[in-house]
Design an enzyme around this catalytic site. Structure first.
Site: not given
Ligand code: NAG
Ligand code: NAG
Ligand code: NAG
Length: 469
Positions: A149, A345
């Site tokens: 992440d 992202d």
């Protein structure tokens, strides 16, 4: 009020956990046909559907410090049910939670006043569209599947004895008592002070406890150091991890998170002596193929770089300069992208654009897709097409490119343009409207597929090289 996403709620959890801790002491897609004509993708409609066979990429094998990346879903998944795919409505819901938490974190961080705990806020995490890698922890080493992440910092795994409760995971849970290299961190340690700045932190007899709240879940436990094994030759002793004994979240068999964010406790910073703050990944075109997450080494010559903006310190911000559809550059004023800024992202699935940009994209796209039947979307994603009568025909889809500052063009793979929401009856444009030009835009993971995305954090740049996996 303690809502499930408020810092107060997390604080409450941390206290409950502390209580438990004390009381326990007694007992203890098949890849599409990418033939292109001019500015269009010609694909067979069926290639837009997920495939049931895992096709392993071999690019991962050619690199020194690479981990194989697999989608959480689909035939290559190592943790979840290979036959289960999330519905589009679920993707949209989880995406919205993540986008909301990114916005909240940024708006909190930009506030200079306020109580300390008020600044500690939700960090994004998502169940859907996530990608996993396997890394080794402990001595002797055990492998764990973690979601990587770029939007969060702390690397953590669920830890025995799971005093406050753990979610189901595929690998056996990490047991610190079975590792000779595990050490709790004291409250006086630097990492503990650092976690205190970005999350919630408490002490129990001098031992550092952390609590991190995600868009849909949380982890509470001990801050510790442990040996992290990326590859047999890349072993990091005293790597700071969270040993989570009270965890919840939308996980599907993974053991925790690998934090690739920007703080000093994130992996790039902790491994910078070897990897020089450089990592890259390639997300495969479909969940039936594999990609890679690589650290350090040489930057691909094919990569074109754009600067990481100084607008955000928590996320990797990029400057979008424009969008083209079917070879036509859309007339969008550059200020539209500058207002809210854009973040790249790894965990948001779709791409979120300022309204002005989304409207221009959506109208140009619809204009070029006129020959196909529009259908009302059921998932909140628009516009959608019914391709069910074209199952065996080639479909012509306009190419979409996103341009970044510095003359970087990302020609989006067809798997990042159209998302099959409901078989071929509902195939939708995989972009969403922010509804507000001031909100932050997000360059989502569907649109990053097939590129090698290079994070040269030391140089403050993100690069894109086509054909990355
Ligand atoms: C790809 O599409 C072209 C043109 O539609 C066709 O001639 C070719 O056979 C297709 N290739 C594959 C591998 O399906
Ligand atoms: C870490 O701290 C917890 C809580 O105080 C304790 O139960 C555990 O034994 C400690 N582990 C090590 C290796 O010191
Ligand atoms: C789509 O929704 C609109 C507005 O709700 C409605 O007027 C229209 O008939 C619908 N079209 C189809 C094809 O269902």
């Amino acid at each position: 009020m303690a809502t499930p996403t408020s810092p107060a709620f997390l604080l409450l959890l941390l206290h409950v956990f502390l209580f438990l801790l004390c009381s326990s002491k007694k007992g203890h897609t098949v890849s599409a046909n990418r033939t292109t004509k001019n500015h269009f993708h010609n694909v067979h409609a069926n290639s837009l559907l997920p495939s049931s066979v895992c096709d392993q990429s071999n690019k991962v094998l050619n690199r020194a410090s690479s981990l194989k990346v697999v989608s959480k879903y689909g035939p290559c998944s190592v943790t979840g049910d290979p036959k289960t795919f999330p519905s589009a409505a679920e993707i949209v819901l989880q995406d919205e939670l993540r986008v909301k938490s990114i916005r909240t974190r940024l708006s909190m961080a930009s506030r200079t006043t306020g109580a300390l705990d008020e600044k500690k806020t939700t960090i994004p995490s998502t169940r859907y569209g996530g990608y996993t890698v396997a890394v080794g922890l402990g001595t002797p080493k055990k492998d764990f599947s973690l979601i990587f992440d770029t939007g969060s910092d702390l690397t953590w795994t669920q830890c025995e004895p799971c005093l406050g409760g753990c979610f189901p995971q595929k690998d056996e849970k990490f047991d610190p008592t079975k590792s000779t290299s595990y050490k709790n961190l004291s409250c006086l340690s630097e990492p503990c002070k650092s976690i205190a700045k970005e999350s919630i932190q408490r002490c129990s007899s001098g031992t550092c406890l952390y609590g991190v709240q995600y868009g849909s879940g949380y982890t509470v436990g001990f801050l510790a150091t442990e040996t992290l094994t990326i590859t047999p030759s890349d072993v990091f002793e005293n790597f700071v991890i969270g040993c989570g004994e009270k965890n919840d979240g939308k996980f599907s068999g993974e053991a925790g998170l690998l934090g690739l964010g920007r703080s000093s406790i994130a992996l790039p910073s902790q491994t910078s002596s070897k990897y020089k703050n450089l990592f890259s990944y390639c997300l495969p075109a479909s969940s039936s193929s594999t990609g890679h997450l690589s650290f350090g080494g040489e930057v691909s010559n094919a990569a074109k770089f754009t600067p990481i903006t100084t607008k955000f310190k928590e996320f990797y911000g990029l400057d979008v300069a424009g969008i083209s559809v079917g070879g036509r550059k859309l007339a969008i004023d550059a200020s539209v992208f500058r207002t809210g800024g854009t973040v790249i992202d790894s965990g948001t699935t779709l791409t979120y654009l300022p309204s002005t940009a989304y409207s221009a994209l959506s109208s140009a796209f619809q204009e070029m897709m006129k020959k196909y039947t529009l259908t009302n979307g059921t998932s909140g994603i628009q516009p959608c097409y019914d391709f069910s009568k074209h199952a065996n025909d080639p479909i012509t889809i306009p190419k979409i490119s996103i341009f970044f500052e510095g003359g970087v063009e990302v020609d989006i793979d067809v798997s990042g343009i159209m998302l099959a929401v409901n078989g071929l009856e509902e195939v939708c444009l995989a972009f969403r409207d922010n509804r507000n030009d001031k909100d932050i835009a997000i360059f989502g993971n569907l649109q990053q597929k097939t590129y090698e995305v290079v994070y040269d954090v030391a140089k403050g740049m993100v690069g894109f090289a086509p054909g990355g996996c």
